[in-house]
Design a protein around this motif. Structure first.
Motif, PDB file in Angstrom:
ATOM      1  N   SER A 157       0.659  -1.108  -0.005  1.00  0.00           N
ATOM      2  CA  SER A 157      -0.247  -0.278  -0.204  1.00  0.00           C
ATOM      3  C   SER A 157       1.104   1.149  -0.368  1.00  0.00           C
ATOM      4  N   THR A 158       0.206   2.009  -0.704  1.00  0.00           N
ATOM      5  CA  THR A 158       0.602   3.516  -1.053  1.00  0.00           C
ATOM      6  C   THR A 158       0.055   4.734  -0.403  1.00  0.00           C
ATOM      7  N   ALA A 159       0.692   5.829   0.351  1.00  0.00           N
ATOM      8  CA  ALA A 159      -0.784   6.713   0.071  1.00  0.00           C
ATOM      9  C   ALA A 159      -1.442   7.766  -0.896  1.00  0.00           C
ATOM     10  N   LEU A 160      -2.348   7.760  -1.064  1.00  0.00           N
ATOM     11  CA  LEU A 160      -3.405   8.263  -2.725  1.00  0.00           C
ATOM     12  C   LEU A 160      -2.415   9.293  -2.164  1.00  0.00           C
ATOM     13  N   ASP A 161      -2.528  10.539  -1.408  1.00  0.00           N
ATOM     14  CA  ASP A 161      -1.927  12.042  -1.124  1.00  0.00           C
ATOM     15  C   ASP A 161      -1.314  12.145  -0.386  1.00  0.00           C
ATOM     16  N   ASP A 162      -1.303  13.383  -0.014  1.00  0.00           N
ATOM     17  CA  ASP A 162      -0.753  13.960   1.923  1.00  0.00           C
ATOM     18  C   ASP A 162      -1.511  13.731   3.158  1.00  0.00           C
ATOM     19  N   THR A 163      -3.229  13.821   2.584  1.00  0.00           N
ATOM     20  CA  THR A 163      -3.755  13.908   3.753  1.00  0.00           C
ATOM     21  C   THR A 163      -4.473  12.481   4.068  1.00  0.00           C
ATOM     22  N   LEU A 164      -4.117  11.535   2.965  1.00  0.00           N
ATOM     23  CA  LEU A 164      -4.465   9.862   3.787  1.00  0.00           C
ATOM     24  C   LEU A 164      -3.149   8.947   3.642  1.00  0.00           C
ATOM     25  N   ALA A 165      -3.243   8.428   5.016  1.00  0.00           N
ATOM     26  CA  ALA A 165      -2.472   8.019   5.215  1.00  0.00           C
ATOM     27  C   ALA A 165      -1.993   6.256   4.728  1.00  0.00           C
ATOM     28  N   ALA A 166      -1.831   5.261   4.150  1.00  0.00           N
ATOM     29  CA  ALA A 166      -1.062   4.385   3.638  1.00  0.00           C
ATOM     30  C   ALA A 166      -1.741   3.188   4.160  1.00  0.00           C
ATOM     31  N   SER A 167      -2.651   2.382   4.243  1.00  0.00           N
ATOM     32  CA  SER A 167      -2.605   1.211   5.224  1.00  0.00           C
ATOM     33  C   SER A 167      -1.556   0.317   5.055  1.00  0.00           C
ATOM     34  N   GLN A 168      -1.548  -0.594   5.923  1.00  0.00           N
ATOM     35  CA  GLN A 168      -0.029  -0.851   6.210  1.00  0.00           C
ATOM     36  C   GLN A 168       0.137  -2.649   5.250  1.00  0.00           C
ATOM     37  N   THR A 169      -0.312  -2.471   4.829  1.00  0.00           N
ATOM     38  CA  THR A 169      -1.736  -4.148   3.545  1.00  0.00           C
ATOM     39  C   THR A 169      -0.013  -4.586   2.794  1.00  0.00           C
ATOM     40  N   THR A 170       0.319  -5.611   3.019  1.00  0.00           N
ATOM     41  CA  THR A 170       2.173  -6.172   2.082  1.00  0.00           C
ATOM     42  C   THR A 170       1.041  -7.509   1.338  1.00  0.00           C
ATOM     43  N   ILE A 171       2.014  -7.924   0.081  1.00  0.00           N
ATOM     44  CA  ILE A 171       1.672  -9.642  -0.111  1.00  0.00           C
ATOM     45  C   ILE A 171       2.863  -9.795  -0.188  1.00  0.00           C
ATOM     46  N   THR A 172       4.137 -10.147  -0.212  1.00  0.00           N
ATOM     47  CA  THR A 172       5.411 -10.638  -1.036  1.00  0.00           C
ATOM     48  C   THR A 172       5.209 -12.296  -0.929  1.00  0.00           C
ATOM     49  N   LEU A 173       6.057 -12.546  -1.803  1.00  0.00           N
ATOM     50  CA  LEU A 173       6.147 -13.763  -2.154  1.00  0.00           C
ATOM     51  C   LEU A 173       8.256 -14.065  -1.690  1.00  0.00           C
ATOM     52  N   ASP A 174       7.670 -15.096  -0.315  1.00  0.00           N
ATOM     53  CA  ASP A 174       9.057 -15.311  -0.328  1.00  0.00           C
ATOM     54  C   ASP A 174      10.002 -16.971  -1.164  1.00  0.00           C
ATOM     55  N   ILE A 175      11.692 -17.634  -1.881  1.00  0.00           N
ATOM     56  CA  ILE A 175      10.746 -18.793  -1.843  1.00  0.00           C
ATOM     57  C   ILE A 175      12.631 -18.881  -2.235  1.00  0.00           C
ATOM     58  N   SER A 176      12.753 -19.616  -2.465  1.00  0.00           N
ATOM     59  CA  SER A 176      14.079 -20.312  -1.266  1.00  0.00           C
ATOM     60  C   SER A 176      14.392 -21.729  -2.291  1.00  0.00           C
ATOM     61  N   TRP A 177      15.944 -22.131  -2.830  1.00  0.00           N
ATOM     62  CA  TRP A 177      16.125 -23.351  -3.295  1.00  0.00           C
ATOM     63  C   TRP A 177      17.544 -23.773  -3.011  1.00  0.00           C
ATOM     64  N   SER A 178      17.875 -24.461  -3.619  1.00  0.00           N
ATOM     65  CA  SER A 178      19.078 -25.393  -3.309  1.00  0.00           C
ATOM     66  C   SER A 178      19.487 -26.514  -4.207  1.00  0.00           C
ATOM     67  N   PRO A 179      20.692 -26.274  -5.202  1.00  0.00           N
ATOM     68  CA  PRO A 179      21.819 -25.870  -4.813  1.00  0.00           C
ATOM     69  C   PRO A 179      21.821 -24.454  -5.498  1.00  0.00           C
ATOM     70  N   VAL A 180      22.508 -23.459  -5.676  1.00  0.00           N
ATOM     71  CA  VAL A 180      22.249 -21.929  -5.948  1.00  0.00           C
ATOM     72  C   VAL A 180      23.753 -22.225  -6.745  1.00  0.00           C
ATOM     73  N   ASP A 181      23.696 -21.539  -8.208  1.00  0.00           N
ATOM     74  CA  ASP A 181      24.003 -21.498  -9.267  1.00  0.00           C
ATOM     75  C   ASP A 181      25.165 -20.497  -9.385  1.00  0.00           C
ATOM     76  N   GLU A 182      24.323 -19.596  -9.220  1.00  0.00           N
ATOM     77  CA  GLU A 182      24.757 -18.243  -9.820  1.00  0.00           C
ATOM     78  C   GLU A 182      24.417 -17.036  -8.435  1.00  0.00           C
ATOM     79  N   ILE A 183      24.856 -16.021  -8.128  1.00  0.00           N
ATOM     80  CA  ILE A 183      24.564 -14.704  -7.390  1.00  0.00           C
ATOM     81  C   ILE A 183      23.573 -13.953  -8.348  1.00  0.00           C
TER      82      ILE A 183
END
Length: 641
Positions: free
Chosen positions: A263-289
């Motif tokens: 979430s981001t604020a729509l303007d200076d008078t309206l605070a953003a909500s704290q809504t976040t959606i993320t995706l975590d991914i893990s794996w092995s082995p790692v081939d490169e940076i």
């Protein structure tokens, strides 16, 4: 010297043990002061952990740092600190928070190499390289750090605290006046200011235990730099780890985090909500940076939704929930803080018009269509995709239409009394005979059913009665809204929802459960709008939320985690840059690892970094000029034998 050393270790261990024991008893205290310059705090599980972004761990830890300065003290800071121990400019302000410690010239490793080890038969006069020294058995590391030298600095004091912590836990230190075997305390972390060339921001010490016996300690060094021209090679990281820990083979495990929505604020008078959606991914082995995670990875959605997302389609329903809470608070405390009305007309005028319309239809008409269309139009103005996500029911009964009108216009207790007086009088005269859904136990429903037979109980509209009457109507209406959505979208059955919609509990508890159900709805609609998951994932998420809220109170900061198959979400990340990318190199021991991390936001909250101004970015090169942050975590393990 030795007696002073021993006493210092005993006192420091005793102070930490006291904090640890009180935490286990549920006694949460403010940060403690040790000596005169040290600010210490025990961070419990579930509390905000400043190391979580680096080590991805949330265990209980001790943090020590410089005591915050008061405003009048800050003017003397430059005079009291030399160039090599000066604290970064992030520590200005009227009353700053905990401060990081200057690292100074001596790194942790160089200090270790000049220790006075404590073991009979250890050749003190001999020189040792770092790896050989740290692998020697039964070494009481950091002992001499408790003896201030003529060049003693505050940074060295905090190095000494790590030494005292290590000394107190070393089972070879049987002469210390502590209970044996000693209690293994949480890890100790020192907050540093990155003023050394390596950019050290944390130093840590964590115990190694086997079958509840302390067998060693792991010393951590964490560095952080802001660098848009980072350069690192995976094979170099592996070789360095092998050399440091005398290993022939190592494994590399990758981790990437993608920000799907924030979430981001729509303007200076309206605070953003704290809504976040993320995706975590893990794996092995790692081939490169910076390798893109393969489809064989393990993936998890992390969803945190704060109700009232400005761009979401549920604003009108969120307002009804808030009004429900106003009534519940008024019923409990006798005082109500009425929200600003949405309607221009007064509540009394709206209700009178509503009753007149019903009377013109001989009391049996249905004005649902008009109100429903109004709500749909308002919702479409927010987001037209609502029609396929959450549609207002087309079967609103008399009480539900009344709720919709009154919840958007009532501004006082007197409004409630006048409105219900008009309704009861119309029922008593037989002007209206409105229809209702079955299953309602509200007082108004009871009166309406009685009016069908020409007899009604006498109701005194005084005290909390009008508030409770409207609250009951609102609960009935919102419960039906949620049932319509969850069953209509095939995400839950009535059995699944029974806990949230049952009328058999206290009315205040009913309000709490409806609020939980609304939060689940916000979570699902946010996902449907912003990541468009398959129905299988939505169903699993719904069941996870229902299970959580049957056992826990409402918590809009809770992060709901949902395991997913990378193939099901590959379109969300394969063409995107990760918010965070990390590789962990280890040789089989969980705590002994080398970590390199790249992120687009500072993972350390106590340091300030130069951020390029918009004017510094080229028109076509904003991505190239983007600032990145690199983290490096290295460690050394010492065995107590």
């Amino acid at each position: 010297m030795w007696s002073r050393m021993n006493r210092a270790a005993e006192e420091f261990y005793s102070r930490l043990l006291q904090e640890f024991d009180e935490e286990k008893k549920g006694i949460h205290k403010d940060p403690f002061i040790y000596e005169t310059d040290v600010h210490g705090q025990l961070i419990g599980k579930g509390q905000p952990n400043p190391l979580k972004n680096i080590l991805n761990e949330n265990d209980m830890i001790f943090i020590v740092e410089k005591l915050p300065l008061e405003k009048e003290e800050t003017s003397h800071v430059e005079e009291l600190q030399s160039e090599e121990t000066a604290i970064s400019d992030f520590s200005t302000g009227e009353n700053v928070g905990p401060l990081a410690l200057p690292v100074g010239r001596a790194s942790l490793l160089s200090l270790l190499l000049n220790l006075y080890p404590y073991q009979i038969g250890f050749p003190i006069g001999r020189s040792y390289d770092p790896v050989t020294f740290l692998s020697l058995p039964a070494v009481c590391i950091l002992i001499c750090l408790v003896c201030p030298s003529p060049t003693f600095s505050l940074g060295e004091l905090f190095m000494q605290l790590i030494g005292l912590y290590t000394m107190a836990h070393n089972p070879n230190m049987t002469h210390l006046k502590t209970n044996h075997p000693v209690t293994a305390l949480p890890a100790l972390w020192v907050r540093c200011d990155s003023s050394d060339p390596e950019g050290t921001c944390w130093l840590g010490a964590e115990l190694v235990t086997t079958n509840d016996n302390i067998t060693g300690i792991v010393l951590y060094t964490v560095s952080c730099k802001a660098d848009k021209n980072y350069s690192v090679n995976l094979e170099d990281l592996k070789s360095s780890h092998k050399k440091r820990h005398h290993l022939s083979t190592v494994t590399a495990r990758g981790f990437a985090q993608y920000e799907l929505f924030k979430s981001t604020a729509l303007d200076d008078t309206l605070a953003a909500s704290q809504t976040t959606i993320t995706l975590d991914i893990s794996w092995s082995p790692v081939d490169e940076i910076l390798q893109t995670p393969p489809l064989s990875s393990t993936a998890t959605l992390n969803i945190k939704v704060e109700s009232g997302e400005p761009r979401g389609p549920l604003n009108h329903l969120q307002r009804e929930v808030k009004f429900l809470l106003v009534l519940a608070d008024g019923l409990r405390t006798g005082v109500s803080e009425w929200p600003e009305p949405l309607e221009v007309k007064s509540a009394v005028d709206l209700v009178q018009e509503f009753l007149n319309d019903l009377n013109k239809l001989d009391g049996f008409g249905d004005s649902t269509k008009k109100d429903t269309e109004t709500v749909k139009h308002d919702s479409a103005a927010v987001d037209r995709t609502i029609e396929c996500l959450f549609t207002v029911r087309g079967d609103l009964d008399f009480a539900e239409q009344l709720w919709f009108k009154m919840s958007s216009s009532v501004i006082s207790y007197q409004d409630l009394v006048k409105c219900f007086t008009l309704i009861i009088q119309s029922l008593q005269r037989g002007d209206i005979q409105p229809w209702l859904h079955s299953g309602s136990n509200s007082l108004l429903s009871k009166l309406i059913h009685q009016s069908y037979h020409g007899t009604m109980d006498t109701i005194s509209l005084s005290g909390t009665v009008p508030v409770k009457m409207l609250l009951e109507i609102g609960l009935d209406k919102l419960k039906k809204d949620y049932i319509s959505f969850f069953i209509g979208q095939e995400l839950a059955s009535l059995n699944h929802l029974e806990y949230f919609i049952t009328p058999s509990v206290d009315i205040q508890e009913q309000v709490c459960r409806v609020q939980k159900l609304h939060h689940i709805l916000e979570i699902l609609v946010s996902c449907m709008l912003f990541i468009k998951p398959q129905h299988e994932l939505l169903f699993a998420l719904t069941q996870s939320c229902i299970k959580y809220y049957k056992q826990n109170p409402l918590d809009e900061q809770h992060i709901f985690q949902l395991p997913v198959r990378p193939t099901a979400v590959k379109s969300l990340y394969q063409s995107e840059k990760p918010q965070k990318w990390k590789v962990e190199i280890s040789g089989g021991q969980k705590k002994v690892k080398t970590v390199w991390q790249l992120s687009d936001s500072a993972p350390v909250d106590h340091l300030s970094f130069h951020k390029p101004d918009v004017s510094e970015l080229t028109l076509n090169g904003s991505l190239e000029e983007r600032m990145f942050y690199t983290n490096m975590v290295t460690c050394s393990q010492v065995h107590f034998k």
